[in-house]
Motif scaffolding. Structure first.
Motif, PDB file in Angstrom:
ATOM      1  N   HIS A  63       0.829  -1.207   0.000  1.00 60.95           N
ATOM      2  CA  HIS A  63       0.000   0.000   0.000  1.00 60.95           C
ATOM      3  C   HIS A  63       0.867   1.262   0.000  1.00 60.95           C
ATOM      4  N   ALA A  64       1.937   1.248   0.795  1.00 66.59           N
ATOM      5  CA  ALA A  64       2.820   2.418   0.849  1.00 66.59           C
ATOM      6  C   ALA A  64       3.474   2.662  -0.509  1.00 66.59           C
ATOM      7  N   SER A  65       3.887   1.595  -1.176  1.00 66.09           N
ATOM      8  CA  SER A  65       4.493   1.743  -2.504  1.00 66.09           C
ATOM      9  C   SER A  65       3.477   2.273  -3.510  1.00 66.09           C
ATOM     10  N   ALA A  66       2.248   1.757  -3.429  1.00 64.56           N
ATOM     11  CA  ALA A  66       1.206   2.225  -4.346  1.00 64.56           C
ATOM     12  C   ALA A  66       0.863   3.687  -4.081  1.00 64.56           C
ATOM     13  N   SER A  67       0.849   4.076  -2.824  1.00 64.31           N
ATOM     14  CA  SER A  67       0.547   5.473  -2.482  1.00 64.31           C
ATOM     15  C   SER A  67       1.605   6.410  -3.050  1.00 64.31           C
ATOM     16  N   ALA A  68       2.873   5.983  -2.975  1.00 70.79           N
ATOM     17  CA  ALA A  68       3.945   6.809  -3.532  1.00 70.79           C
ATOM     18  C   ALA A  68       3.821   6.907  -5.049  1.00 70.79           C
ATOM     19  N   ALA A  69       3.437   5.794  -5.683  1.00 68.67           N
ATOM     20  CA  ALA A  69       3.300   5.799  -7.142  1.00 68.67           C
ATOM     21  C   ALA A  69       2.075   6.581  -7.593  1.00 68.67           C
ATOM     22  N   LEU A  70       1.057   6.659  -6.726  1.00 67.70           N
ATOM     23  CA  LEU A  70      -0.172   7.358  -7.108  1.00 67.70           C
ATOM     24  C   LEU A  70       0.085   8.833  -7.395  1.00 67.70           C
TER      25      LEU A  70
END
Length: 268
Positions: A63-70
């Motif tokens: 989730h943290a990685s996806a949030s950064a990519a968002l």
């Protein structure tokens, strides 16, 4: 006192001593069975909670990685792709990152003709298992979708991430994770012809954060095998206690009988 009467008393004393000697053995076995079952039941219940905690932490990283990519969603793929690839290189738990607009992939770190957006039926879905995806046949993927308005990001990881979390529980317990209609466990997944046995001391729980289900239980016959193994280890000790108890009881009865005989002889 006649010999037959004396023999009768001796037999009664022997049987009484034998019965008393069995009491610590039987009571010990009853306590053993009870404690063994309670331990397995408690282990299953605690393991479910610990598995949810452990898997949640693993999903938090995705989730943290996806949030950064968002934050890159909406930017051109030419400008966003190098940063996405850098994220992948620094995050061993990630397999790929893809940016979406209106639910369709427009930038993917994996150059395949199969966009990851087909894994999600709608924009509300979060974590899902993907079995035999076209880009990686025979694999199990864990896919995560994060959206904000019409922009989104899809992060994927290999199912081994989940299996490694489950393998940390070395208790003989079979743990299984369910994401929707699909499941995964340490040695298989929904492609297996049958689910693993979890017949004994079954327990389950749901992650309040991500909505997946953890199911735990011991395979059929596990409790009986463990009980037999424990009995092999403890029965000699219980038997020794029984023998000592019976011997002391018989010796006490024997002395009392001799005292009664001597008392009767002196009075006669």
């Amino acid at each position: 006192m006649s010999k037959s009467r004396t023999a009768g008393h001796s037999l009664v004393e022997l049987l009484l001593a034998l019965a008393i000697s069995l009491l610590p053995v039987l009571s010990g076995l009853m306590i053993l069975f009870y404690q063994h079952d309670k331990k397995l039941e408690e282990t299953a219940r605690i393991s479910v909670n610990e598995a949810i905690y452990s898997v949640d932490l693993a999903l938090d990283r995705i989730h943290a990685s996806a949030s950064a990519a968002l934050m890159l969603a909406g930017a051109t793929c030419e400008s966003a792709e190098p940063q996405l690839l850098d994220q992948i290189a620094k995050a061993p738990h990630l397999r790929s990152l893809a940016l979406t607009v209106d639910g369709s992939t427009y930038c993917n770190t994996l150059k395949t003709p199969f966009p990851p957006d087909h894994m999600f039926p709608d924009a509300q879905s979060q974590f899902r298992l993907a079995l035999d995806p076209p880009a990686t046949p025979n694999a199990v993927l864990l896919a995560y979708q994060l959206t904000e308005q019409n922009l989104g990001v899809i992060a994927t990881s290999y199912g081994m991430l989940l299996r490694n979390e489950l393998r940390a529980f070395q208790t003989g317990l079979t743990l299984l994770l369910e994401f929707g209609d699909l499941y995964i466990w340490t040695d298989g997944d929904s492609r297996d012809p049958a689910r693993p046995s979890q017949d004994e001391f079954f327990s389950e729980g749901v992650s309040t954060k991500y909505g997946y289900t953890v199911k735990a239980g011991y395979a059929a016959g596990y409790s009986a095998r463990e009980t037999r193994q424990t009995m092999k280890q403890l029965f000699p000790s219980l038997a020794l206690v029984g023998i000592i108890t019976g011997s002391i009881t018989y010796w006490g009865l024997f002395r009392q009988r001799n005292q009664r005989v001597r008392s009767a002889a002196s009075q006669g």
